[in-house]
Write a protein that holds these residues in place. Sequence first.
Motif, PDB file in Angstrom:
ATOM      1  N   LYS A 205      -3.565 103.505   5.634  1.00 47.79           N
ATOM      2  CA  LYS A 205      -2.191 103.115   5.923  1.00 47.79           C
ATOM      3  C   LYS A 205      -1.355 104.343   6.216  1.00 47.79           C
ATOM      4  O   LYS A 205      -0.575 104.363   7.170  1.00 47.79           O
ATOM      5  CB  LYS A 205      -1.649 102.364   4.712  1.00 47.79           C
ATOM      6  N   ASN A 206      -1.531 105.422   5.431  1.00 50.38           N
ATOM      7  CA  ASN A 206      -0.681 106.595   5.615  1.00 50.38           C
ATOM      8  C   ASN A 206      -0.904 107.259   6.948  1.00 50.38           C
ATOM      9  O   ASN A 206       0.008 107.882   7.488  1.00 50.38           O
ATOM     10  CB  ASN A 206      -0.958 107.623   4.511  1.00 50.38           C
ATOM     11  N   ILE A 207      -2.112 107.177   7.474  1.00 52.37           N
ATOM     12  CA  ILE A 207      -2.401 107.825   8.748  1.00 52.37           C
ATOM     13  C   ILE A 207      -2.101 106.890   9.914  1.00 52.37           C
ATOM     14  O   ILE A 207      -1.466 107.279  10.893  1.00 52.37           O
ATOM     15  CB  ILE A 207      -3.879 108.253   8.811  1.00 52.37           C
ATOM     16  N   MET A 208      -2.551 105.632   9.830  1.00 53.51           N
ATOM     17  CA  MET A 208      -2.473 104.746  11.000  1.00 53.51           C
ATOM     18  C   MET A 208      -1.076 104.208  11.218  1.00 53.51           C
ATOM     19  O   MET A 208      -0.661 104.020  12.359  1.00 53.51           O
ATOM     20  CB  MET A 208      -3.439 103.567  10.832  1.00 53.51           C
ATOM     21  N   CYS A 209      -0.336 103.920  10.139  1.00 50.03           N
ATOM     22  CA  CYS A 209       0.968 103.274  10.356  1.00 50.03           C
ATOM     23  C   CYS A 209       1.942 104.162  11.139  1.00 50.03           C
ATOM     24  O   CYS A 209       2.589 103.644  12.065  1.00 50.03           O
ATOM     25  CB  CYS A 209       1.552 102.814   9.020  1.00 50.03           C
TER      26      CYS A 209
END
Lengths: 350, 228
Positions: A205-209
Amino acid sequence: MSLYPELSFNVDHGYLEGLVRGLKAGILTRSDYHNLAQCDTLEDMKLHLQSTDYGSLLTAGNEDLTVSLIDHRLKENILTEFRCLRSHSLPPLSTFLDYITYSYMIDNVVMLITGALKQRDVAELLPRCHPLGMFDQMAAVGIARTPAELYSAILVDTPLALFFQDAVSEANLDEMGAEIIRNKLYKAYLEAFYKFCQESGGATKNIMCPILEFEADRRAFIITVNSFGTDLSGVGRSALYPSCGRLYPEGLRLLARAEDYEQVKAVADYYPDYKLIFDEPEAGSSRTLEDRFFEREVKLNTLAFLEQFHLGVFYSYLKLKEQEARNIIWIAECVTQRQKSKIDNYIPIF
Amino acid sequence: MNGHAILYTGVTLAFWSTILIVGICYTIFDLGFRFDVAWFLTETSPFMWANLGIGLAISLSVVGAAWGIYITGSSIIGGGVKAPRIKTKNLVSSEDIKTVIGCPIGRRTIGPASSSIIFCEAVAIYGIIMAIVISNMAESFSGTTPETIGARNYQAGYSMFGAGLTVGFSNLFCGICVGIVGSGAALADAQNGSLFVKILIVEIFGSAIGLFGVIVAILQTSKVKMGD
């Protein structure tokens, strides 16, 4: 265990993550691009590329070395690597990789529709489809006359069926309608992908969002800028803006009311990252708005490799490889057309 | 909710409701005296505690070692596709064997990846050593009631259980720690060969915590004397 992903990630995805990180080490660096930019002919470029991870990719076969051959081989390489990853993957990685292919599927569907409108033969259009976005019923897409028919006859069995809720209501399938369908499908797809990444939690989540938020905002800006001078009104535009970005909801509302480029720039000024993108560059550098969007995308994608045990590396690797292919083709075009002044307009990655 | 979430919530709910209902029934029917911890501790044989300790020592250590090895191993295999040097390197050649006759190692260098695996394996070895040490302390005694068994035998049983628990859990977490660090070491080494030695230092510190568990377990069982 989504609480401590490092404890269970490697069971299903450890090998593939190691493989992707090994492939990432082969992405061309600034010194490789510097060498390529010094070349005078395509043969020199082929020689330089032989010493990189590409190896004998360009020397295989005895066709004439043209830019389109290089393009074809690079795309084939990316396709082979992606297919290898996808075939070895297990859920949730397989779902994630499928989500990546849906954007290419949307582009293929719209291309087939517009091709059919211009009475082009399906057999002529199929080879021009993006190979990552192939699905079984592609050849039949050109036969549909209305979106409802398109959905109920063809797309309902494909993964794109989930994204078709809004687009079915389109009344007609003309040129403009096809673009509207593309943007509506893409909006639904991006929001579904964003929700998937959010639910995955943790480092994914931290990278893709942030990457997907940037993609959503970039679409909003591009739709707005491209719609000046067409009969797509503000209300029509706001139905096409993806809502998973940072511009939602205030920025999107302002963008829907924007009438010219200056107003769009004023909206971007509220967001420090986008202000930098829209700022006038210093004289002498001919980076277009698209280039600056690509630059920011590359920067966000390189951040994915700083964390381990998450799915974002697969997405980022594919996008960076595509950017590398665009860079190499740009340099090849400059070399063949002898326009050395613009050759430094590639976007360095590492 | 997906299947796993339903399963976990169902099992947790069943467990806590059973405990609650049994507790309420015992309280209502004035059977609270049956919940007797002292009776439980004196009636269970010290041998049960001793063997539980031995079992936990070896099994939890093996779980930790296995966990660590698979985490590191899958990263090594993935990273080794494009950077084969991170696997075990054997540089034995016939000349080398001639010049170092008598030395069984020859000129073999163990590659970076296998040293991470060896650290994880050491955790399992600590477990089996402690299991053997603890099991050697179990002797038979001839008492049958709490008075005739004697305090020393009870103390022996509890110490062996505690030692097994100590070494088991510390090796479990040591194995997991070394595994996760080893995975990072393998992938970093694949990108840049000079990084491995630096990350190895972190692994050594992680490996030390398993050793602490063994030391404490030895101290716990140092005063154990079972028998009459």
